[in-house]
Design a protein around this motif. Sequence first.
Motif, short mmCIF file in Angstrom:
data_model
loop_
_atom_site.label_atom_id
_atom_site.label_comp_id
_atom_site.label_asym_id
_atom_site.label_seq_id
_atom_site.Cartn_x
_atom_site.Cartn_y
_atom_site.Cartn_z
N LEU A 306 0.79 -1.30 0.16
CA LEU A 306 -0.05 0.01 0.20
C LEU A 306 0.89 1.23 0.03
O LEU A 306 0.63 2.21 -0.59
CB LEU A 306 -0.89 0.12 1.33
N ILE A 307 1.97 1.17 0.81
CA ILE A 307 2.75 2.40 0.76
C ILE A 307 3.60 2.73 -0.39
O ILE A 307 3.45 3.57 -0.95
CB ILE A 307 3.71 2.24 2.16
N VAL A 308 4.09 1.53 -1.01
CA VAL A 308 4.75 1.50 -2.42
C VAL A 308 3.69 2.28 -3.46
O VAL A 308 4.08 3.04 -3.95
CB VAL A 308 5.37 0.20 -2.84
N THR A 309 2.56 1.51 -3.42
CA THR A 309 1.46 2.19 -4.57
C THR A 309 1.30 3.64 -4.26
O THR A 309 1.15 4.35 -5.24
CB THR A 309 0.03 1.32 -4.09
N ALA A 310 1.18 3.96 -2.90
CA ALA A 310 0.83 5.52 -2.63
C ALA A 310 1.93 6.37 -3.09
O ALA A 310 1.71 7.38 -3.64
CB ALA A 310 0.65 5.68 -1.23
N MET A 311 3.36 5.75 -2.68
CA MET A 311 4.52 6.82 -3.01
C MET A 311 4.75 6.70 -4.53
O MET A 311 5.10 7.86 -4.97
CB MET A 311 5.70 6.43 -2.08
N THR A 312 4.68 5.48 -5.20
CA THR A 312 5.03 5.59 -6.53
C THR A 312 3.98 6.54 -7.26
O THR A 312 4.07 7.24 -8.51
CB THR A 312 4.82 4.22 -7.18
N ALA A 313 2.69 6.51 -6.77
CA ALA A 313 1.73 7.22 -7.62
C ALA A 313 1.92 8.77 -7.59
O ALA A 313 1.41 9.51 -8.35
CB ALA A 313 0.30 7.05 -7.12
N THR A 314 2.81 9.24 -6.66
CA THR A 314 3.15 10.64 -6.67
C THR A 314 4.01 11.01 -7.68
O THR A 314 4.00 12.24 -8.06
CB THR A 314 3.57 11.12 -5.11
N GLN A 315 4.74 9.91 -8.21
CA GLN A 315 6.03 10.36 -9.38
C GLN A 315 6.72 11.37 -9.03
O GLN A 315 6.87 12.40 -10.08
CB GLN A 315 4.85 10.50 -10.59
N PHE A 316 7.43 11.18 -7.97
CA PHE A 316 8.51 12.31 -7.52
C PHE A 316 9.51 12.15 -8.49
O PHE A 316 10.57 13.14 -8.40
CB PHE A 316 8.82 12.15 -6.10
N GLY A 317 9.95 11.01 -9.04
CA GLY A 317 11.10 10.97 -9.70
C GLY A 317 12.34 10.55 -8.81
O GLY A 317 12.13 10.39 -7.68
N PRO A 318 13.66 10.27 -9.17
CA PRO A 318 14.68 9.96 -8.25
C PRO A 318 15.12 10.85 -7.23
O PRO A 318 15.21 10.48 -6.25
CB PRO A 318 15.85 9.68 -9.52
N LEU A 319 14.87 11.95 -7.77
CA LEU A 319 15.54 13.19 -6.88
C LEU A 319 14.57 13.42 -5.75
O LEU A 319 14.79 13.33 -4.18
CB LEU A 319 15.80 14.42 -7.54
N GLY A 320 13.26 13.35 -6.07
CA GLY A 320 11.94 13.45 -4.93
C GLY A 320 11.91 12.48 -4.20
O GLY A 320 11.75 12.78 -2.95
N THR A 321 12.05 11.41 -4.68
CA THR A 321 12.03 10.29 -4.00
C THR A 321 13.37 9.89 -2.83
O THR A 321 13.02 9.49 -1.83
CB THR A 321 11.98 8.83 -4.85
N GLY A 322 14.35 10.23 -3.38
CA GLY A 322 15.56 10.13 -2.65
C GLY A 322 15.39 11.17 -1.32
O GLY A 322 15.64 10.61 -0.22
N LEU A 323 14.92 12.37 -1.76
CA LEU A 323 14.75 13.33 -0.75
C LEU A 323 13.43 12.90 0.68
O LEU A 323 13.91 12.91 1.56
CB LEU A 323 14.15 14.61 -1.21
N MET A 324 12.79 12.35 -0.07
CA MET A 324 11.58 11.76 0.68
C MET A 324 12.04 10.47 1.73
O MET A 324 11.80 10.32 2.81
CB MET A 324 10.37 11.29 0.19
N ILE A 325 12.94 9.70 1.12
CA ILE A 325 13.58 8.57 1.64
C ILE A 325 14.35 9.01 2.69
O ILE A 325 14.22 8.55 4.19
CB ILE A 325 14.49 7.64 0.67
N ALA A 326 15.40 10.06 2.55
CA ALA A 326 16.34 10.36 3.41
C ALA A 326 15.49 11.12 4.81
O ALA A 326 15.77 10.95 5.87
CB ALA A 326 16.97 11.85 2.99
N ALA A 327 14.18 11.76 4.39
CA ALA A 327 13.42 12.46 5.54
C ALA A 327 12.98 11.30 6.45
O ALA A 327 12.85 11.63 7.63
CB ALA A 327 12.42 13.38 4.84
N LEU A 328 12.39 10.51 5.81
CA LEU A 328 11.83 9.20 6.57
C LEU A 328 12.98 8.86 7.60
O LEU A 328 12.66 8.21 8.83
CB LEU A 328 11.14 8.37 5.82
N PHE A 329 14.13 8.46 6.95
CA PHE A 329 15.09 7.81 7.70
C PHE A 329 15.66 8.75 8.92
O PHE A 329 15.91 8.34 9.86
CB PHE A 329 16.28 7.41 6.79
N LEU A 330 15.73 9.99 8.28
CA LEU A 330 16.01 10.82 9.39
C LEU A 330 15.06 11.12 10.60
O LEU A 330 15.39 11.09 11.90
CB LEU A 330 16.34 12.41 8.85
#
Length: 436
Positions: A306-330
């Motif tokens: 469900l999380i993957v479906t929701a996040m891939t639907a946003t289509q942030f691209g590599p940069l946006g996804t990378g920033l989101m991943i870093a923010a979650l881990f932080l």
Amino acid sequence: MIVSTIMACSILVGGFIFLVAIRVPVAFALGIATIPIVMLDMRLTPFIIIDRMFQSYNSFILLAVPFFLLAANLMNSGKVTDKLIELARVLTGWMPGGLGHVNVAVSMLFAGISGSSTADAAGCGKILIPAMVKEGYDTRFSIAITACSSVMGVIIPPSILMVVWGGVMQVSVGALFLGGAIPGILIGLSLMATVYGYAKVYNYPTAGTPTFAEFWHALKGAALAMFTPILVIGGIVGGIVTPTESAIIAAGYALILGMFVYRTVTVRDLGAILYDTGRFASISLFAIGTASAFGWMLSFYNVPRLIVTAMTATQFGPLGTGLMIAALFLFFGLFIDAIPTIIILGTVLMPVAQAAGIEPVSFAIIGIVSLAFGLVTPPYGLCLLISAAIGGMNVMQVMRDVVIILIPMLMILLLIIIFPEIVLWLPKLLMPGSFR
């Protein structure tokens, strides 16, 4: 009764947050949070949870964790830290803010041996924090730079977090070690630039210009210790040994140095060293077991999908996804130890990173660097707690300096998200077979 996905997620996450809030240790909170679901859903039994925990331990690669911890403890007990500090002093002590640069440099050197940030903070902090205060450095700055520089222990290879990540995510540990090298060095340089700025503002002294004889003496003293990362990383990259075998070699080599070369570790000392190693390793490995059970239960109820479906639907691209991943881990790193976070959050976000076109090695280093910063940020902030205890101050008294020092380190994290080749260049050059 069959529990729905939303209900399962609410009980698991809500229960975990509640347990952590009432000060239950994270490793226990992860296991206890699964109990209500097991009791409610007729498809599950307690034996499934126990089985998932034991399956997580049935990993040859995870044997590397206690052996790297043993190597770090042997190095600390064997006074190897003193020799590394002396080498760091002759290499960097001549610059303004000399002992601050020594603090950063010795953390970089120690990181290449131990793989543990907490061992770095404890071993180096006990020597350098009192020395810096004695030389006129502000106590808050001394504590902050010691804590922040110690995070390189899990970024510069070898790294215990990289071993765990490689074992859980099925990513080459050798490629992760190589991927962390350049970001680790860049973080070290950013710390040294910060120390230089502090030195200019507060007029901190140098540690003196070394003579060639002093340089040669320090180099000879630390040379055998500095051979450790060559043994560990060279053996893995060259395909000669596995990560677990390299950890055993590192521990054996540290034992030989301590007992027979430097003669600073006695048979009597070994009992305390082995006890400390066993205690810390059991905490880490127990957390791996409960986190694996918690993560499996999330997967059983399709929460990651469900999380993957929701996040891939946003289509942030590599940069946006990378920033989101870093923010979650932080964010998760503020509250939870790195190893459970890797198992729970890392496994959930791995498909998201792949869908966005982020290489597994690059994703791993973004996650590990982000989690490393959690070691110096309250309320978890284990390295900051250790350093503050050594310096005799409250954590909140040093937060202003910690924030100032963290800013350039966060800029390096941003750089490796924007330019993933900073991470990938070395593993692609030396281990091209690790990439599909």
